[in-house]
Design a protein around this motif. Structure first.
Motif, PDB file in Angstrom:
ATOM      1  N   GLN A 381      28.902 -32.220 -30.454  1.00  0.00           N
ATOM      2  CA  GLN A 381      27.461 -32.273 -30.199  1.00  0.00           C
ATOM      3  C   GLN A 381      26.887 -33.637 -30.544  1.00  0.00           C
ATOM      4  OE1 GLN A 381      26.060 -29.000 -32.547  1.00  0.00           O
ATOM      5  NE2 GLN A 381      26.606 -27.448 -31.022  1.00  0.00           N
ATOM      6  N   ILE A 382      27.330 -34.205 -31.665  1.00  0.00           N
ATOM      7  CA  ILE A 382      26.868 -35.548 -32.035  1.00  0.00           C
ATOM      8  C   ILE A 382      27.290 -36.567 -30.976  1.00  0.00           C
ATOM      9  CG2 ILE A 382      27.152 -37.409 -33.715  1.00  0.00           C
ATOM     10  CD1 ILE A 382      27.392 -35.245 -35.877  1.00  0.00           C
ATOM     11  N   ASN A 383      28.546 -36.499 -30.560  1.00  0.00           N
ATOM     12  CA  ASN A 383      29.030 -37.439 -29.547  1.00  0.00           C
ATOM     13  C   ASN A 383      28.316 -37.249 -28.217  1.00  0.00           C
ATOM     14  OD1 ASN A 383      30.810 -38.614 -31.332  1.00  0.00           O
ATOM     15  ND2 ASN A 383      32.572 -37.392 -30.664  1.00  0.00           N
ATOM     16  N   GLU A 384      28.055 -36.014 -27.844  1.00  0.00           N
ATOM     17  CA  GLU A 384      27.355 -35.778 -26.586  1.00  0.00           C
ATOM     18  C   GLU A 384      25.935 -36.328 -26.634  1.00  0.00           C
ATOM     19  OE1 GLU A 384      26.135 -32.111 -23.547  1.00  0.00           O
ATOM     20  OE2 GLU A 384      27.414 -31.718 -25.299  1.00  0.00           O
ATOM     21  N   ALA A 385      25.248 -36.171 -27.776  1.00  0.00           N
ATOM     22  CA  ALA A 385      23.899 -36.735 -27.916  1.00  0.00           C
ATOM     23  C   ALA A 385      23.930 -38.255 -27.816  1.00  0.00           C
ATOM     24  CB  ALA A 385      23.288 -36.295 -29.240  1.00  0.00           C
ATOM     25  N   LEU A 386      24.918 -38.887 -28.441  1.00  0.00           N
ATOM     26  CA  LEU A 386      25.032 -40.350 -28.354  1.00  0.00           C
ATOM     27  C   LEU A 386      25.374 -40.791 -26.933  1.00  0.00           C
ATOM     28  CD1 LEU A 386      26.970 -41.060 -31.678  1.00  0.00           C
ATOM     29  CD2 LEU A 386      24.524 -41.322 -31.245  1.00  0.00           C
ATOM     30  N   LEU A 387      26.184 -40.016 -26.234  1.00  0.00           N
ATOM     31  CA  LEU A 387      26.487 -40.326 -24.835  1.00  0.00           C
ATOM     32  C   LEU A 387      25.239 -40.220 -23.969  1.00  0.00           C
ATOM     33  CD1 LEU A 387      29.905 -38.471 -24.507  1.00  0.00           C
ATOM     34  CD2 LEU A 387      29.555 -40.932 -24.204  1.00  0.00           C
ATOM     35  N   MET A 388      24.356 -39.264 -24.272  1.00  0.00           N
ATOM     36  CA  MET A 388      23.092 -39.157 -23.543  1.00  0.00           C
ATOM     37  C   MET A 388      22.263 -40.423 -23.724  1.00  0.00           C
ATOM     38  SD  MET A 388      22.110 -35.183 -24.407  1.00  0.00           S
ATOM     39  CE  MET A 388      20.520 -35.257 -23.581  1.00  0.00           C
ATOM     40  N   VAL A 389      22.250 -40.963 -24.941  1.00  0.00           N
ATOM     41  CA  VAL A 389      21.505 -42.198 -25.206  1.00  0.00           C
ATOM     42  C   VAL A 389      22.098 -43.360 -24.410  1.00  0.00           C
ATOM     43  CG1 VAL A 389      20.891 -43.878 -26.981  1.00  0.00           C
ATOM     44  CG2 VAL A 389      20.742 -41.430 -27.481  1.00  0.00           C
ATOM     45  N   ILE A 390      23.422 -43.453 -24.378  1.00  0.00           N
ATOM     46  CA  ILE A 390      24.070 -44.522 -23.605  1.00  0.00           C
ATOM     47  C   ILE A 390      23.728 -44.397 -22.125  1.00  0.00           C
ATOM     48  CG2 ILE A 390      26.306 -45.441 -22.873  1.00  0.00           C
ATOM     49  CD1 ILE A 390      27.390 -44.625 -25.630  1.00  0.00           C
ATOM     50  N   CYS A 391      23.778 -43.179 -21.588  1.00  0.00           N
ATOM     51  CA  CYS A 391      23.420 -42.973 -20.173  1.00  0.00           C
ATOM     52  C   CYS A 391      21.983 -43.387 -19.910  1.00  0.00           C
ATOM     53  CB  CYS A 391      23.631 -41.509 -19.791  1.00  0.00           C
ATOM     54  SG  CYS A 391      25.353 -40.970 -19.810  1.00  0.00           S
ATOM     55  N   HIS A 392      21.089 -43.068 -20.843  1.00  0.00           N
ATOM     56  CA  HIS A 392      19.689 -43.482 -20.692  1.00  0.00           C
ATOM     57  C   HIS A 392      19.574 -44.999 -20.660  1.00  0.00           C
ATOM     58  CE1 HIS A 392      15.372 -43.838 -21.485  1.00  0.00           C
ATOM     59  NE2 HIS A 392      15.700 -44.687 -22.437  1.00  0.00           N
ATOM     60  N   ASN A 393      20.300 -45.685 -21.548  1.00  0.00           N
ATOM     61  CA  ASN A 393      20.231 -47.146 -21.577  1.00  0.00           C
ATOM     62  C   ASN A 393      20.750 -47.759 -20.282  1.00  0.00           C
ATOM     63  OD1 ASN A 393      19.133 -47.127 -24.101  1.00  0.00           O
ATOM     64  ND2 ASN A 393      20.921 -47.931 -25.160  1.00  0.00           N
ATOM     65  N   ILE A 394      21.820 -47.188 -19.730  1.00  0.00           N
ATOM     66  CA  ILE A 394      22.334 -47.690 -18.452  1.00  0.00           C
ATOM     67  C   ILE A 394      21.270 -47.531 -17.362  1.00  0.00           C
ATOM     68  CG2 ILE A 394      24.091 -47.378 -16.669  1.00  0.00           C
ATOM     69  CD1 ILE A 394      25.211 -48.652 -19.147  1.00  0.00           C
ATOM     70  N   ARG A 395      20.567 -46.412 -17.366  1.00  0.00           N
ATOM     71  CA  ARG A 395      19.508 -46.195 -16.378  1.00  0.00           C
ATOM     72  C   ARG A 395      18.398 -47.233 -16.552  1.00  0.00           C
ATOM     73  NH1 ARG A 395      16.416 -42.323 -16.286  1.00  0.00           N
ATOM     74  NH2 ARG A 395      16.210 -42.161 -14.028  1.00  0.00           N
ATOM     75  N   CYS A 396      18.051 -47.547 -17.789  1.00  0.00           N
ATOM     76  CA  CYS A 396      17.029 -48.582 -18.032  1.00  0.00           C
ATOM     77  C   CYS A 396      17.488 -49.937 -17.500  1.00  0.00           C
ATOM     78  CB  CYS A 396      16.728 -48.680 -19.532  1.00  0.00           C
ATOM     79  SG  CYS A 396      15.867 -47.260 -20.221  1.00  0.00           S
ATOM     80  N   LEU A 397      18.759 -50.264 -17.704  1.00  0.00           N
ATOM     81  CA  LEU A 397      19.274 -51.538 -17.203  1.00  0.00           C
ATOM     82  C   LEU A 397      19.229 -51.594 -15.683  1.00  0.00           C
ATOM     83  CD1 LEU A 397      22.402 -52.105 -19.498  1.00  0.00           C
ATOM     84  CD2 LEU A 397      20.196 -53.281 -19.602  1.00  0.00           C
ATOM     85  N   ILE A 398      19.558 -50.484 -15.033  1.00  0.00           N
ATOM     86  CA  ILE A 398      19.533 -50.456 -13.571  1.00  0.00           C
ATOM     87  C   ILE A 398      18.116 -50.691 -13.062  1.00  0.00           C
ATOM     88  CG2 ILE A 398      19.881 -48.974 -11.552  1.00  0.00           C
ATOM     89  CD1 ILE A 398      22.148 -47.618 -13.166  1.00  0.00           C
ATOM     90  N   HIS A 399      17.151 -50.063 -13.703  1.00  0.00           N
ATOM     91  CA  HIS A 399      15.761 -50.273 -13.276  1.00  0.00           C
ATOM     92  C   HIS A 399      15.348 -51.736 -13.462  1.00  0.00           C
ATOM     93  CE1 HIS A 399      11.558 -49.287 -12.485  1.00  0.00           C
ATOM     94  NE2 HIS A 399      11.256 -50.045 -13.529  1.00  0.00           N
ATOM     95  N   GLU A 400      15.715 -52.327 -14.607  1.00  0.00           N
ATOM     96  CA  GLU A 400      15.306 -53.716 -14.856  1.00  0.00           C
ATOM     97  C   GLU A 400      16.068 -54.690 -13.978  1.00  0.00           C
ATOM     98  OE1 GLU A 400      12.685 -54.100 -16.434  1.00  0.00           O
ATOM     99  OE2 GLU A 400      12.643 -52.029 -17.143  1.00  0.00           O
ATOM    100  N   MET A 401      17.229 -54.303 -13.440  1.00  0.00           N
ATOM    101  CA  MET A 401      17.923 -55.158 -12.477  1.00  0.00           C
ATOM    102  C   MET A 401      17.035 -55.409 -11.256  1.00  0.00           C
ATOM    103  SD  MET A 401      21.738 -53.447 -12.659  1.00  0.00           S
ATOM    104  CE  MET A 401      22.216 -54.143 -11.065  1.00  0.00           C
ATOM    105  N   TYR A 402      16.297 -54.412 -10.854  1.00  0.00           N
ATOM    106  CA  TYR A 402      15.418 -54.548  -9.689  1.00  0.00           C
ATOM    107  C   TYR A 402      14.011 -54.981 -10.078  1.00  0.00           C
ATOM    108  CZ  TYR A 402      19.060 -52.265  -6.960  1.00  0.00           C
ATOM    109  OH  TYR A 402      20.239 -51.976  -6.323  1.00  0.00           O
ATOM    110  N   GLU A 403      13.563 -54.568 -11.262  1.00  0.00           N
ATOM    111  CA  GLU A 403      12.210 -54.909 -11.692  1.00  0.00           C
ATOM    112  C   GLU A 403      12.127 -56.355 -12.179  1.00  0.00           C
ATOM    113  OE1 GLU A 403       8.168 -53.886 -12.339  1.00  0.00           O
ATOM    114  OE2 GLU A 403       9.735 -52.589 -11.539  1.00  0.00           O
ATOM    115  N   LEU A 404      13.106 -56.797 -12.976  1.00  0.00           N
ATOM    116  CA  LEU A 404      13.066 -58.123 -13.588  1.00  0.00           C
ATOM    117  C   LEU A 404      14.127 -59.070 -13.052  1.00  0.00           C
ATOM    118  CD1 LEU A 404      12.529 -57.048 -17.320  1.00  0.00           C
ATOM    119  CD2 LEU A 404      10.788 -57.647 -15.627  1.00  0.00           C
TER     120      LEU A 404
END
Length: 434
Positions: A381-404
């Protein structure tokens, strides 16, 4: 009354409450206004000296809140009876104008990021884990799954939102595209997520996945949220007089960049853990890689140690004080910030309200990645929660690739993990087999 052009956010919310909720009058001066989240009610007192509300917002700012504006709108649209010279009586009702709030959105960048997100996610996730070594395996027997493949498969499974068995089609596609060396069995993904050796690596990957935005983020917010598990627990309720069953959850504490919503550091605790002790490890971790200039948090983090910690990092804390706090203690940092908070509310509040971005981050995480964990064991459960955070960060990077227009790279950021690390070698013998 304020016109459409001058309505601020609280006036707009007050207008919504007045239009959709039942506001009742109690006595001559008090109005009972329901909470906009339907979690309770607040008392608004209207007198000749002024208006007051029992909500936390008014208590903090000592300025009109959305509940006070809601009462003003109710009073504004009350019926007015007028007797004309010819004896006729007319009754009119004045209604406040409805307001539609709009926000600027770079739709071409948003659409491009959304429609190509999955392709970019696989590529960025592969690059993120590429430099993680696999502990050496000696002797005969089936080979261990490489550590990069294990973490990529687990992260991609969490990102997909599917069960491991239904996810295998996506995994085969990833293998054909060269993101992993071969397709692992779904049980191998379960076993990988249950490895204690993976937890410190995931903490490092959260840091690494946020560092491409280090030049952008200088203002941060700290908070925590619960993520549900598949277990339930019982507790006795004195209110209802019997046991009640609730879904168990774990608590994820994060430090978020308020411009891009990227999570720069995260810790995971039990559901009833306090927030304040997690403040120090988050600030310590983020300050090593980011130029932290501001840190905002709610009253739960208000303490001598937390305020001094932020200032020791060269940043300014924007943390409100609790109702019973006083400004004449032995701690000079506390006294100085307390007086600034008390005497400069208009300057303090715009910085403090950047904290609301952390709530937007939790909303993004739970809507797009998920709000419930599938894993059963605590380590998984701890690892899955941390993986969710990593997935969120990747999504943020993808958005900023197009935004910035940034192009994230991780090769130089990924720390080398020696294959002979004592913490990894014994666990390597338990790694899932192909």
């Amino acid at each position: 009354m304020a016109t459409e052009a001058t309505l601020d956010e609280r006036q707009q919310r007050g207008l919504v409450i007045a239009a959709t909720s039942k506001i009742t009058k109690r006595g001559n001066e008090t109005w009972i206004v329901p909470s906009q989240s339907l979690n309770g009610k607040y008392a608004v007192t209207v007198t000749a000296e002024g208006k007051e509300c029992t909500c936390p917002d008014f208590e903090l700012r000592q300025q009109p809140c959305k509940h006070i504006y809601a009462v003003q709108y109710v009073l504004f649209r009350e019926q007015v009876t007028e007797t004309k010279p010819d004896g006729t009586v007319t009754t009119t009702t004045t209604e406040a104008a409805s307001v539609r709030v709009t926000y600027a959105q770079n739709w071409p960048a948003y659409n491009a990021a959304q429609t190509t997100e999955k392709d970019h996610f696989c590529r960025l996730m592969r690059d993120l884990v590429a430099n993680i070594p696999t502990p050496a395996q000696k002797g005969a027997g089936r080979r261990f799954i490489p550590m990069p493949d294990m973490i990529f498969s687990a992260a991609f499974k969490v990102y997909s939102g599917f069960s491991a068995r239904r996810f295998m089609s996506d995994m085969r596609e990833a293998a054909r595209n060269g993101f992993v060396s071969h397709t692992p069995c779904y049980n191998s993904i379960f076993n990988a997520m249950a490895l204690e050796a993976m937890t410190p690596i995931l903490h490092d990957l959260i840091k690494i996945s946020s560092k491409p935005l280090a030049a952008i983020e200088t203002q941060f917010a700290v908070d925590s949220t619960g993520i549900g598990t598949q277990q339930f627990y019982r507790h006795y309720s004195a209110k209802y007089g019997h046991d009640q069953m609730n879904r168990d959850n774990i608590k994820v504490h994060v430090m978020v960049g308020t411009k891009t919503n990227v999570i720069a550091a995260a810790t995971v605790t039990k559901r009833d853990a306090h927030d304040a002790p997690e403040f120090k490890p988050l600030v310590e971790a983020v300050s090593r890689d980011f130029d932290v200039q501001e840190v905002s948090a709610d009253k739960a983090y208000s303490s001598y140690a937390n305020l001094e910690l932020v200032e020791s990092k060269g940043a300014t804390p924007y943390i409100p004080f609790k109702n019973y706090a006083v400004g004449h203690t032995k701690n000079t940092t506390w006294n100085r910030l307390f007086h600034f908070f008390s005497l400069n509310r208009e300057e303090f509040l715009p910085h403090y309200h950047r904290r609301s971005n952390v709530e937007a981050t939790f909303s993004m995480l739970k809507r797009c990645i998920g709000d419930t964990l599938r894993s059963k064991t605590r380590v998984a459960q701890i690892n899955e929660a941390l993986l969710m955070v990593i997935c969120h960060n990747i999504r943020c990077l993808i958005h900023e690739m197009y935004e910035l227009g940034i192009e994230p790279t991780f090769e130089k950021l990924c720390p080398a993990i020696p294959a002979a690390t004592p913490a990894l070698v014994p666990v390597a013998q338990q790694l899932p087999l192909v």
